[in-house]
Design an enzyme around this catalytic site. Structure first.
Site: not given
Length: 429
Positions: A236, A384-385
């Site tokens: 990320c 995740h984001e």
């Protein structure tokens, strides 16, 4: 008709003429009563006509148009009972034969050219369709592996074994890497002159130790094999440390606020100041050009977060009023140079904390739906984001969805550490 001798005889043939026969040139001798000067004669049987017909067809098949025309002309004369004599053909017969041969020749040439033109057209059409379809296929399938391009983190591999006191080419890039993710900042240090050189100084050693602690590696301060391998993985784009405050504290116990006790289960981190959404009803919209696979994956990821929280997520067609926006970007795509993407296998996506709401995939990555070798799953990265969008920062638990890595060829789901983090932030029982 004048000049066309009928089937009449003034002499005798050697052998009897049988029924169904026709007279043509031969080595037999005879005399025609009122015909031209004598010549040689031959009797053609009905069966011979069938053979001649087959020969004509064979010549046509083989493309010998001239020979076929000549044979057909002789057959017609025989069938009509005309006698063709050597040196005694009438002009009108010769003209008719030549005319017919010319017609056959024209037909054959026209047919050959037509077939060749069709073949050339088909070839050109195939090439045109291939050239048109190839870029469309590539655009419609961004998940195709791009392994031929090196990772932007490839340089770290050549630094393995480096330690304090050395001067090695590539250490300047490593400093930029650690600065991007919050581990290094020369602006508030007396060693500002070392920010853009290849010296392995004290500040770089301290930054590497912090990185190793956050990810449960042996804190040696040197670039050992495990540290280099961890740094090289696609990840990320969000920083691990924000404004110099390290909330990850990998390997340390975290107090459980609800029971005023310590445990080693929770390793989630929150942003400084704990920003969060005031409403539990959020809308999201997709930027133009976002493909359907990504849209479906993001929608599934929102559903999974909704199942573990008090949030409800609904899609909006109005980008201006949506709380959250999702799309693709490439390299420097308008989010600031610190948030620029770096090509395949580097930083694969990023998202902003509440209440900014922006979430971008890197368009240069190899994306997939589900676990595909040499590709990154849309939904795993979306989970995740979205965690970042809701207020979670990176976790030091490798199994957690908020761990910094973007796994290649596998999928991940929400982990207990992620759920604990979101419930702690929003006080969800």
């Amino acid at each position: 008709m004048k000049g066309v001798p009928r089937r009449q005889w003034s002499g005798q043939l050697k052998g009897e003429e049988r029924a169904g026969s026709a007279v043509v040139k031969s080595d037999r001798t005879g005399r025609g009563g009122d015909s031209e000067a004598g010549g040689e004669w031959k009797v053609m049987e009905a069966s011979d006509l069938k053979v001649e017909t087959a020969v004509v067809r064979l010549h046509l098949i083989l493309g010998n148009v001239m020979k076929a025309a000549e044979l057909e002309s002789e057959m017609k004369v025989a069938e009509l009972g005309y006698v063709r004599r050597r040196g005694g053909r009438s002009d009108w017969k010769e003209k008719r034969r030549r005319s017919r041969a010319r017609r056959w020749r024209c037909v054959w040439q026209f047919t050959s050219k037509s077939i060749m033109a069709v073949k050339n057209f088909n070839l050109c059409l195939c090439i045109f369709l291939f050239l048109v379809a190839l870029p469309l296929y590539s655009y419609a399938n961004p998940s195709k592996p791009k392994a031929e391009k090196p990772s932007p983190f490839e340089f770290i591999k050549h630094l393995e074994g480096c330690h304090k006191g050395e001067k090695v080419e590539g250490l300047q890039q490593l400093k930029a890497y650690l600065e991007k993710f919050g581990y290094l900042n020369y602006n508030h240090s007396q060693n500002q002159n070392h920010a853009n050189d290849d010296d392995f100084d004290d500040l770089l050693e301290a930054a590497i130790k912090t990185y190793q602690l956050n990810y449960h590696l042996k804190a040696t301060g040197t670039l050992d094999t495990k540290t280099v391998s961890n740094m090289m993985k696609p990840r990320c784009g969000n920083a691990d440390i924000i404004n110099g405050t390290n909330w990850m504290r990998g390997g340390k116990k975290r107090p459980n606020q609800a029971h005023n006790t310590f445990n080693t289960v929770s390793h989630f981190t929150l942003y400084p100041g704990k920003p969060k959404w005031l409403s539990n009803q959020l809308t999201y919209a997709f930027l133009p050009g976002t493909n359907s696979d990504a849209q479906s994956a993001v929608a599934r990821a929102f559903d999974k977060w909704a199942a573990q929280t008090h949030f409800t997520f609904s899609r909006s067609q109005d980008l201006g009023s949506a709380n959250l926006t999702i799309g693709f970007g490439r390299l420097d795509h308008g989010d600031g140079i610190q948030n620029a993407f770096d090509g395949p296998w580097g930083t694969v996506a990023h998202a902003f904390r509440p209440r900014d709401g922006r979430f971008h995939y890197d368009a240069d990555e190899s994306w997939s739906v589900g676990a595909v070798p040499n590709a990154i799953d849309y939904e795993t990265v979306a989970l995740h984001e979205i965690g970042h969008l809701l207020g979670l920062d990176h976790s030091s638990v490798q199994e957690a969805i908020m761990y910094k890595d973007a796994p290649v060829g596998v999928t991940k789901g929400l982990h207990g550490d992620d759920i604990q983090g979101i419930k702690a932030l929003y006080n969800i029982a």
